[in-house]
Design a protein around this motif. Structure first.
Motif, PDB file in Angstrom:
ATOM      1  N   CYS A  69       0.821  -1.217   0.000  1.00 54.32           N
ATOM      2  CA  CYS A  69       0.000   0.000   0.000  1.00 54.32           C
ATOM      3  C   CYS A  69       0.854   1.267   0.000  1.00 54.32           C
ATOM      4  N   ILE A  70       1.878   1.316   0.848  1.00 57.84           N
ATOM      5  CA  ILE A  70       2.720   2.512   0.936  1.00 57.84           C
ATOM      6  C   ILE A  70       3.477   2.746  -0.381  1.00 57.84           C
ATOM      7  N   PRO A  71       4.125   1.725  -0.968  1.00 57.34           N
ATOM      8  CA  PRO A  71       4.785   1.966  -2.258  1.00 57.34           C
ATOM      9  C   PRO A  71       3.808   2.422  -3.353  1.00 57.34           C
ATOM     10  N   SER A  72       2.610   1.848  -3.372  1.00 55.07           N
ATOM     11  CA  SER A  72       1.606   2.256  -4.365  1.00 55.07           C
ATOM     12  C   SER A  72       1.211   3.717  -4.154  1.00 55.07           C
ATOM     13  N   LEU A  73       1.011   4.093  -2.901  1.00 56.77           N
ATOM     14  CA  LEU A  73       0.648   5.467  -2.579  1.00 56.77           C
ATOM     15  C   LEU A  73       1.781   6.423  -2.933  1.00 56.77           C
ATOM     16  N   GLU A  74       3.012   6.055  -2.607  1.00 55.96           N
ATOM     17  CA  GLU A  74       4.159   6.906  -2.931  1.00 55.96           C
ATOM     18  C   GLU A  74       4.298   7.099  -4.437  1.00 55.96           C
TER      19      GLU A  74
ATOM     20  N   GLN B 102     -12.414  -5.231  -1.379  1.00 60.14           N
ATOM     21  CA  GLN B 102     -11.950  -6.609  -1.195  1.00 60.14           C
ATOM     22  C   GLN B 102     -10.432  -6.727  -1.153  1.00 60.14           C
ATOM     23  N   GLU B 103      -9.723  -5.668  -1.610  1.00 60.31           N
ATOM     24  CA  GLU B 103      -8.262  -5.715  -1.650  1.00 60.31           C
ATOM     25  C   GLU B 103      -7.704  -4.322  -1.406  1.00 60.31           C
ATOM     26  N   PHE B 104      -6.448  -4.280  -1.018  1.00 59.60           N
ATOM     27  CA  PHE B 104      -5.785  -3.012  -0.710  1.00 59.60           C
ATOM     28  C   PHE B 104      -4.496  -2.906  -1.507  1.00 59.60           C
TER      29      PHE B 104
ATOM     30  N   PHE C 282      -5.743  -0.058  -8.559  1.00 63.92           N
ATOM     31  CA  PHE C 282      -4.579   0.655  -9.079  1.00 63.92           C
ATOM     32  C   PHE C 282      -5.061   1.965  -9.684  1.00 63.92           C
ATOM     33  N   PRO C 283      -4.217   3.004  -9.694  1.00 61.06           N
ATOM     34  CA  PRO C 283      -4.658   4.317 -10.152  1.00 61.06           C
ATOM     35  C   PRO C 283      -4.448   4.594 -11.638  1.00 61.06           C
TER      36      PRO C 283
END
Length: 169
Positions: free
Chosen positions: A80-85, A138-140, A158-159
């Motif tokens: 989650c953190i790498p995806s957000l970054e 259902q997923e993060f 995913f963005p």
């Protein structure tokens, strides 16, 4: 000489039969794994896509912003953190104008200071399982765009599909 020829012929027939058997077995196994042809290229859409948000954004975020991006994360989620970054870096590079809120499952009060700065316009809000279930997560991580009329216009883990929808500053 004839016996050698017959042995070679028998070995070739055995290997052909074995190869055919393996191909048939793999074909059956692939049918169990791969979606039927009518589903190829299609993704299952989130059930709330193009539907009203289950929670009014003013009630959830105490803001009157027109468009909100909700990023659902979990403290137990390793990616989650790498995806957000990565999203925040892309947002900065492309100068995208969007108001963000991180809805953090299992979050604590101390987590509200993560990523807080004036540039990202980002809030971290600890949420419970009830809110996660209301949005059918259902997923993060999971990205949900809620428009000014409280309609969900984007919902995916995913963005990537968001970038073309967001206006630059």
């Amino acid at each position: 000489m004839n016996s050698i020829f017959l042995i070679q012929l028998a070995l070739m027939i055995c290997s052909l039969l074995l190869t055919a058997g393996i191909i048939i077995y793999l074909k059956q196994q692939m049918q169990l794994i791969i979606l039927p042809i009518e589903h190829v290229g299609q993704k299952l859409a989130h059930p709330l896509l193009e539907q009203p948000s289950p929670i009014h954004m003013n009630d959830l975020l105490q803001t009157n912003r027109t468009q909100q991006l909700l990023i659902f994360t979990d403290t137990a989620c390793p990616h989650c953190i790498p995806s957000l970054e990565q999203f925040l870096e892309t947002k900065k590079q492309r100068k995208l104008n969007v108001s963000l809120s991180i809805l953090l499952k299992n979050g604590q009060k101390k987590d509200q200071e993560l990523y807080r700065d004036n540039e990202t316009n980002l809030r971290i809000i600890p949420v419970d399982e009830q809110l996660i279930n209301a949005f059918q997560i259902q997923e993060f991580p999971f990205y949900i765009m809620v428009e000014d009329n409280d309609t969900i216009s984007y919902a995916a883990p995913f963005p990537d599909g968001l970038y073309s929808r967001l206006a630059a500053n």
